[in-house]
Design an enzyme around this catalytic site. Structure first.
Site, PDB file in Angstrom:
ATOM      1  N   SER A 143       0.832  -1.212   0.000  1.00 22.51           N
ATOM      2  CA  SER A 143       0.000   0.000   0.000  1.00 22.51           C
ATOM      3  C   SER A 143       0.859   1.251   0.000  1.00 22.51           C
ATOM      4  O   SER A 143       0.350   2.353  -0.233  1.00 22.51           O
ATOM      5  CB  SER A 143      -0.915   0.006   1.230  1.00 22.51           C
ATOM      6  OG  SER A 143      -0.180  -0.283   2.409  1.00 22.51           O
ATOM      7  N   ASP A 190       4.821  -7.388   2.593  1.00 21.18           N
ATOM      8  CA  ASP A 190       4.144  -7.848   1.383  1.00 21.18           C
ATOM      9  C   ASP A 190       5.144  -8.230   0.294  1.00 21.18           C
ATOM     10  O   ASP A 190       6.124  -7.494   0.064  1.00 21.18           O
ATOM     11  CB  ASP A 190       3.254  -6.739   0.819  1.00 21.18           C
ATOM     12  CG  ASP A 190       1.884  -6.693   1.462  1.00 21.18           C
ATOM     13  OD1 ASP A 190       1.444  -7.714   2.029  1.00 21.18           O
ATOM     14  OD2 ASP A 190       1.240  -5.626   1.397  1.00 21.18           O
ATOM     15  N   LYS A 248       3.851 -11.816   3.113  1.00 20.05           N
ATOM     16  CA  LYS A 248       2.427 -11.935   2.802  1.00 20.05           C
ATOM     17  C   LYS A 248       2.217 -12.019   1.303  1.00 20.05           C
ATOM     18  O   LYS A 248       2.806 -11.240   0.545  1.00 20.05           O
ATOM     19  CB  LYS A 248       1.643 -10.761   3.381  1.00 20.05           C
ATOM     20  CG  LYS A 248       0.132 -10.857   3.118  1.00 20.05           C
ATOM     21  CD  LYS A 248      -0.654  -9.887   3.973  1.00 20.05           C
ATOM     22  CE  LYS A 248      -0.577  -8.474   3.459  1.00 20.05           C
ATOM     23  NZ  LYS A 248      -1.222  -8.297   2.124  1.00 20.05           N
ATOM     24  N   GLU A 259      -0.849 -12.564  -1.854  1.00 19.20           N
ATOM     25  CA  GLU A 259      -2.261 -12.446  -2.178  1.00 19.20           C
ATOM     26  C   GLU A 259      -2.694 -13.591  -3.082  1.00 19.20           C
ATOM     27  O   GLU A 259      -2.083 -13.844  -4.122  1.00 19.20           O
ATOM     28  CB  GLU A 259      -2.536 -11.115  -2.888  1.00 19.20           C
ATOM     29  CG  GLU A 259      -2.263  -9.890  -2.040  1.00 19.20           C
ATOM     30  CD  GLU A 259      -2.604  -8.592  -2.747  1.00 19.20           C
ATOM     31  OE1 GLU A 259      -2.307  -7.524  -2.179  1.00 19.20           O
ATOM     32  OE2 GLU A 259      -3.167  -8.640  -3.870  1.00 19.20           O
ATOM     33  N   GLU A 313      -9.913  -9.230   3.298  1.00 12.94           N
ATOM     34  CA  GLU A 313     -10.191  -7.820   3.032  1.00 12.94           C
ATOM     35  C   GLU A 313     -11.510  -7.628   2.300  1.00 12.94           C
ATOM     36  O   GLU A 313     -11.808  -8.309   1.324  1.00 12.94           O
ATOM     37  CB  GLU A 313      -9.058  -7.216   2.191  1.00 12.94           C
ATOM     38  CG  GLU A 313      -9.228  -5.742   1.880  1.00 12.94           C
ATOM     39  CD  GLU A 313      -8.006  -5.106   1.251  1.00 12.94           C
ATOM     40  OE1 GLU A 313      -8.083  -3.915   0.889  1.00 12.94           O
ATOM     41  OE2 GLU A 313      -6.970  -5.792   1.125  1.00 12.94           O
TER      42      GLU A 313
END
Length: 263
Positions: free
Chosen positions: A46, A84, A112, A114, A181
């Site tokens: 982010s 991430d 992490k 996704e 999320e």
């Protein structure tokens, strides 16, 4: 506060205790988060949005993630530090191992990724080599173009069932935490009940095992405050007090409130 580990977070879930997660991207804020006794710090991609001013996380590189991880690590002693893996940094086995090693050597204690069930082999590849993994399901910002925008996920029964299957597959492959999320609150609760590992929610209702917010959102200084976030600085005289209040609100269950949730 003792050093936070994946094992201590698992014990918190077993005891019904909630914990707080927040993003950080530099040394100064990392020290404030340390002083506020937040359990987990996430160096999120982010940073592409809130630090670099980009419209998505997709342009963020491994080198940029490593740079910010090093800075955050210098300010952090006790929180579990997760970083991430950015867009397309785990597309092949060789890329996955090389890029995860870069981030771990920069100071990350967990990476992490996704994705859902299709990532199981990748998660297993990392964990069998001693690299702890946090999964991420629901709205996955690196897939924003495929998802057609930043939309609530898992509203249909089939999609919700698949997300639960994804979480179970990631757990079976060795993931020790999962972020979910932008899903309906009921699905956030179901996901948390479906797996033994802690589930960290963001826009996923009050019943997940933990909550995570982007630091700039929590302080109300983002260009646009997401509906699932709250400006904790509004009610306090300093950034450190606001971060402390966020952590306490998560642990007591007063955040998120109904106004921060999706039905």
């Amino acid at each position: 506060m003792k050093n936070t580990t994946a094992s201590s977070l698992s014990a918190m879930k077993a005891n019904g205790e909630k914990f707080a997660v927040i993003t950080a991207y530099d040394f100064t804020f990392s020290k404030l988060i340390e002083n506020a006794a937040i359990e987990v710090v996430l160096v999120g991609d982010s940073l592409g949005n809130v630090i670099q001013g980009r419209d998505s996380t997709i342009p963020v590189t491994v080198d940029e993630m490593a740079y910010h991880t090093e800075a955050v690590k210098r300010g952090n002693e006790r929180a579990l530090l997760i970083t991430d893996m950015p867009f397309m940094s785990y597309a092949t086995e060789a890329q996955t191992l090389e890029n995860a090693a870069v981030l771990m050597q920069a100071g990350a204690q967990m990476v992490k990724l996704e994705g859902g069930e299709w990532l199981a082999d990748t998660v297993h590849l990392l964990t069998e080599r001693g690299i702890p993994v946090c999964g991420h399901v629901g709205l996955t910002p690196q897939s924003v173009h495929k998802l057609g925008g930043y939309k609530v996920q898992g509203k249909e029964q089939q999609a919700a069932a698949q997300m639960i299957a994804d979480a179970k597959a990631l757990e079976s492959a060795g993931a020790e935490l999962i972020v979910v999320e932008c899903v309906p609150s009921s699905l956030g609760r179901e996901l948390s009940e479906a797996v033994d590992i802690p589930v960290i929610g963001i826009g996923a209702g009050p019943d997940t095992d933990a909550q995570v917010l982007v630091l700039q959102d929590m302080l109300g200084i983002s260009q646009r405050l997401p509906s699932f976030s709250k400006n904790f600085l509004d009610e306090h005289n300093s950034i450190e007090q606001a971060i402390t209040a966020y952590g306490n609100a998560v642990r007591t269950g007063s955040f998120p409130g109904p106004e921060h949730c999706f039905k």
